[in-house]
Design a protein around this motif. Sequence first.
Motif, PDB file in Angstrom:
ATOM      1  N   LYS A   2       1.217   7.909   8.147  1.00 15.26           N
ATOM      2  CA  LYS A   2       2.498   8.265   8.749  1.00 15.26           C
ATOM      3  C   LYS A   2       3.635   7.532   8.037  1.00 15.26           C
ATOM      4  O   LYS A   2       3.426   6.516   7.390  1.00 15.26           O
ATOM      5  N   SER A   3       4.809   8.054   8.237  1.00 12.00           N
ATOM      6  CA  SER A   3       6.023   7.413   7.744  1.00 12.00           C
ATOM      7  C   SER A   3       6.833   6.945   8.954  1.00 12.00           C
ATOM      8  O   SER A   3       6.866   7.630   9.986  1.00 12.00           O
ATOM      9  N   GLU A   6       9.096   9.638  10.287  1.00 12.52           N
ATOM     10  CA  GLU A   6       8.590  10.846  10.947  1.00 12.52           C
ATOM     11  C   GLU A   6       8.912  10.812  12.431  1.00 12.52           C
ATOM     12  O   GLU A   6       8.954   9.737  13.055  1.00 12.52           O
ATOM     13  N   ALA A   9       7.146   8.318  15.221  1.00  8.93           N
ATOM     14  CA  ALA A   9       6.597   7.065  14.683  1.00  8.93           C
ATOM     15  C   ALA A   9       7.273   5.845  15.298  1.00  8.93           C
ATOM     16  O   ALA A   9       6.605   4.876  15.671  1.00  8.93           O
ATOM     17  N   ASP A  72      -2.385   6.860   1.617  1.00  7.63           N
ATOM     18  CA  ASP A  72      -2.915   7.233   2.923  1.00  7.63           C
ATOM     19  C   ASP A  72      -4.080   6.356   3.376  1.00  7.63           C
ATOM     20  O   ASP A  72      -4.509   6.449   4.516  1.00  7.63           O
ATOM     21  N   LYS A 132       6.520   5.210   4.579  1.00  7.38           N
ATOM     22  CA  LYS A 132       5.077   4.977   4.686  1.00  7.38           C
ATOM     23  C   LYS A 132       4.758   3.493   4.577  1.00  7.38           C
ATOM     24  O   LYS A 132       3.891   2.985   5.290  1.00  7.38           O
ATOM     25  N   TYR A 135       5.652   1.810   7.925  1.00 11.04           N
ATOM     26  CA  TYR A 135       4.686   2.169   8.962  1.00 11.04           C
ATOM     27  C   TYR A 135       3.342   1.492   8.695  1.00 11.04           C
ATOM     28  O   TYR A 135       2.730   0.916   9.592  1.00 11.04           O
ATOM     29  N   ASP A 139       1.447  -0.973  11.168  1.00 13.57           N
ATOM     30  CA  ASP A 139       0.163  -0.496  11.682  1.00 13.57           C
ATOM     31  C   ASP A 139      -0.950  -1.493  11.371  1.00 13.57           C
ATOM     32  O   ASP A 139      -1.784  -1.797  12.233  1.00 13.57           O
TER      33      ASP A 139
END
Length: 147
Positions: A2-3, A6, A9, A72, A132, A135, A139
Amino acid sequence: MKSFFEEGAYDELSSRLNNLNKDTTANWGKMNVGQMLHHCQMPLNIILEKKDYGVKPNWLVNLFFKKSMYSDKPWRKNLPTAPGFKIMAKKDFEAEKNEITSLLNELNTQRQRNDWQPHPAFGAMTKDQWGKMQYKHLDHHFRQFGV
């Protein structure tokens, strides 16, 4: 991956942040939750052009590490931390949570922006790469603390 930019997010990350408390313990690594929150502010300060932490371009880091910042594939546990980004001092959880919340809010207000400056170490990056990376870093550390 994810970015940050987005839809949804920011809400997801804010919710995960709010699930942390001063007693949350890490599943791996050496930082406590306050130190982690302080550490996570650093990339946010960089993208928001508040601090650069003396980070300089390094062709070797660029060659081997840049793409992993926004690929990713999630980062593995216990990755080494760049020396300037290690947090050893004791940090107050509430103060760090308030500060990172403020930075996340500020970045969210700029999510439509397209003219991001080059990263001080990695050079030119697209909006998608910046999003990205932000995030992915959050994350990684939120997973470290089970949220």
